[in-house]
Design a protein around this motif. Structure first.
Motif, PDB file in Angstrom:
ATOM      1  N   MET A   1       0.837  -1.201   0.000  1.00  0.00           N
ATOM      2  CA  MET A   1       0.000   0.000   0.000  1.00  0.00           C
ATOM      3  C   MET A   1       0.870   1.248   0.000  1.00  0.00           C
ATOM      4  SD  MET A   1      -2.904   1.115   2.758  1.00  0.00           S
ATOM      5  CE  MET A   1      -3.735   2.687   2.640  1.00  0.00           C
ATOM      6  N   THR A   2       0.545   2.183  -0.855  1.00  0.00           N
ATOM      7  CA  THR A   2       1.325   3.415  -0.957  1.00  0.00           C
ATOM      8  C   THR A   2       0.910   4.391   0.129  1.00  0.00           C
ATOM      9  OG1 THR A   2       1.471   3.125  -3.353  1.00  0.00           O
ATOM     10  CG2 THR A   2       1.967   5.308  -2.487  1.00  0.00           C
ATOM     11  N   LEU A  18       5.922   1.997  -2.983  1.00  0.00           N
ATOM     12  CA  LEU A  18       5.835   2.109  -4.441  1.00  0.00           C
ATOM     13  C   LEU A  18       7.167   1.740  -5.066  1.00  0.00           C
ATOM     14  CD1 LEU A  18       3.882   3.133  -6.765  1.00  0.00           C
ATOM     15  CD2 LEU A  18       5.212   5.252  -6.668  1.00  0.00           C
ATOM     16  N   ILE A  24       2.942   1.018 -13.131  1.00  0.00           N
ATOM     17  CA  ILE A  24       2.112   1.782 -12.199  1.00  0.00           C
ATOM     18  C   ILE A  24       0.792   2.096 -12.892  1.00  0.00           C
ATOM     19  CG2 ILE A  24       1.913   3.921 -10.855  1.00  0.00           C
ATOM     20  CD1 ILE A  24       4.994   3.997 -10.791  1.00  0.00           C
ATOM     21  N   SER A  25      -0.303   1.730 -12.265  1.00  0.00           N
ATOM     22  CA  SER A  25      -1.617   1.945 -12.871  1.00  0.00           C
ATOM     23  C   SER A  25      -1.894   3.445 -13.012  1.00  0.00           C
ATOM     24  CB  SER A  25      -2.708   1.301 -12.014  1.00  0.00           C
ATOM     25  OG  SER A  25      -2.843   1.999 -10.789  1.00  0.00           O
ATOM     26  N   ASP A  26      -2.829   3.775 -13.905  1.00  0.00           N
ATOM     27  CA  ASP A  26      -3.185   5.181 -14.089  1.00  0.00           C
ATOM     28  C   ASP A  26      -3.756   5.765 -12.803  1.00  0.00           C
ATOM     29  OD1 ASP A  26      -2.332   5.089 -16.690  1.00  0.00           O
ATOM     30  OD2 ASP A  26      -4.334   4.839 -17.552  1.00  0.00           O
ATOM     31  N   ALA A  27      -4.542   4.978 -12.081  1.00  0.00           N
ATOM     32  CA  ALA A  27      -5.130   5.463 -10.835  1.00  0.00           C
ATOM     33  C   ALA A  27      -4.048   5.750  -9.800  1.00  0.00           C
ATOM     34  CB  ALA A  27      -6.130   4.446 -10.290  1.00  0.00           C
ATOM     35  N   LYS A  28      -3.093   4.851  -9.684  1.00  0.00           N
ATOM     36  CA  LYS A  28      -2.001   5.052  -8.727  1.00  0.00           C
ATOM     37  C   LYS A  28      -1.139   6.249  -9.147  1.00  0.00           C
ATOM     38  CE  LYS A  28      -1.174   2.995  -5.666  1.00  0.00           C
ATOM     39  NZ  LYS A  28      -1.555   3.233  -4.251  1.00  0.00           N
ATOM     40  N   PHE A  29      -0.880   6.371 -10.429  1.00  0.00           N
ATOM     41  CA  PHE A  29      -0.077   7.496 -10.882  1.00  0.00           C
ATOM     42  C   PHE A  29      -0.804   8.817 -10.635  1.00  0.00           C
ATOM     43  CE2 PHE A  29       1.399  10.602 -14.005  1.00  0.00           C
ATOM     44  CZ  PHE A  29       2.731  10.645 -13.642  1.00  0.00           C
ATOM     45  N   SER A  30      -2.097   8.851 -10.803  1.00  0.00           N
ATOM     46  CA  SER A  30      -2.862  10.067 -10.525  1.00  0.00           C
ATOM     47  C   SER A  30      -2.710  10.473  -9.066  1.00  0.00           C
ATOM     48  CB  SER A  30      -4.346   9.860 -10.863  1.00  0.00           C
ATOM     49  OG  SER A  30      -4.515   9.696 -12.248  1.00  0.00           O
ATOM     50  N   GLU A  31      -2.653   9.485  -8.173  1.00  0.00           N
ATOM     51  CA  GLU A  31      -2.447   9.759  -6.749  1.00  0.00           C
ATOM     52  C   GLU A  31      -1.073  10.386  -6.510  1.00  0.00           C
ATOM     53  OE1 GLU A  31      -2.019   7.171  -2.583  1.00  0.00           O
ATOM     54  OE2 GLU A  31      -2.863   6.241  -4.385  1.00  0.00           O
ATOM     55  N   ILE A  32      -0.060   9.841  -7.186  1.00  0.00           N
ATOM     56  CA  ILE A  32       1.298  10.377  -7.050  1.00  0.00           C
ATOM     57  C   ILE A  32       1.371  11.783  -7.636  1.00  0.00           C
ATOM     58  CG2 ILE A  32       3.712  10.065  -7.740  1.00  0.00           C
ATOM     59  CD1 ILE A  32       2.657   8.067  -5.628  1.00  0.00           C
TER      60      ILE A  32
END
Length: 287
Positions: A1-2, A18, A24-32
């Protein structure tokens, strides 16, 4: 978990959980990406990445600059910041690499000497000295918010000439070649950049800032020096002590940074940087 953990009251955060070398999924990248916009500086620990993996992760944030002439890695997407030759031997103090490293110990924003300056930088710690060689960052958004009204009025609307040759001459007047001067002539930048209603404005200065349009050289230098003296107060600084394989991403339009000295005659240091290109001149984002 990030997890994203703030490191300073004003800016900078550490990202854990991470692996940037993995997809890295688009959703995870959006979070970053959202965390990057908010914190301006993100630290990713223990990222044992190759050059190609660093380039791939950097390109998620935008197109990369090509390294300018006169720099190790010229013509590629990588800048190698090192005090070693190709065989891994520490070079003498007079070597151009060492002199350029000394110039990086001045507060600056990467590529502010370009007509369209960099959006962000990503730096990977490949070899670090036993002490020193840290990197310090300043939130120029926090600086602008804290400026006395008198200095805000003085800064707003100003145009600053940023000049690579000017900043390098502080280290050695002969450090910049004629080829470099031709490649990166002086450019006009806004002194204040507006980042929109969510984040407000930031002061845009640093060692490349040579003079201010419309002011005499003495008046311009006096204002730049006063603003920089305020900006470099300790309350605005996050000091990062590098660990092996740290990876740091920072916003060049809202942060300035500098390296700190180390025993370069005996200790080795090698960092690899990718630079995410800007998409517009600063004068289109002036306050």
């Amino acid at each position: 978990m990030t997890a994203i953990t703030p490191l300073h009251p004003l800016f900078a955060a550490e990202v854990t959980g991470l692996d940037v070398s993995a997809p890295i999924s688009d959703a995870k990248f959006s979070e970053i990406e959202a965390a990057f916009r908010r914190h301006s500086v993100l630290i990713f620990r223990d990222q044992r990445i190759t050059d190609a993996q660093q380039i791939a992760f950097s390109e998620r944030f935008g197109a990369l600059e090509t390294t300018k002439v006169g720099t190790v890695g010229a013509g590629s997407k990588l800048i190698v910041l090192s005090n070693m030759d190709a065989g891994g031997t520490v070079v003498p103090p007079s070597d151009r690499q060492v002199l350029n490293n000394r110039a990086n110990q001045l507060w600056h924003a990467d590529s502010s000497f370009k007509a369209v300056p960099a959006k962000a930088s990503m730096l990977s710690a490949r070899i670090i000295p036993s002490k020193g060689g840290d990197t310090q960052y300043i939130s120029m958004r926090a600086v602008y918010r804290a400026l006395p009204d008198r200095l805000k009025r003085a800064a707003d609307g100003k145009v600053v000439i940023h000049d690579y040759a000017y900043s390098r001459s502080k280290v050695d007047p002969a450090l910049v070649t004629e080829e470099e001067r031709a490649a990166v002539p002086p450019v006009r930048q806004a002194m204040v950049i507006d980042h929109g209603p969510e984040f407000g404005c930031s002061l845009y200065l640093g060692s490349h800032a040579a003079r201010i349009e419309g002011l005499s050289e003495g008046e311009g230098r006096a204002l730049i020096d006063e603003l920089m003296a305020f900006a470099t107060e300790e309350r605005f600084v996050y000091a990062h002590k590098w660990r092996p394989h740290d990876l740091i991403l920072w916003d060049n339009r809202s942060v300035i940074h500098r390296a700190t000295p180390f025993e370069g005659a005996s200790e080795k240091r090698m960092m690899v940087r990718t630079t995410i290109a800007g998409d517009a001149p600063t004068l289109t984002a002036a306050a």
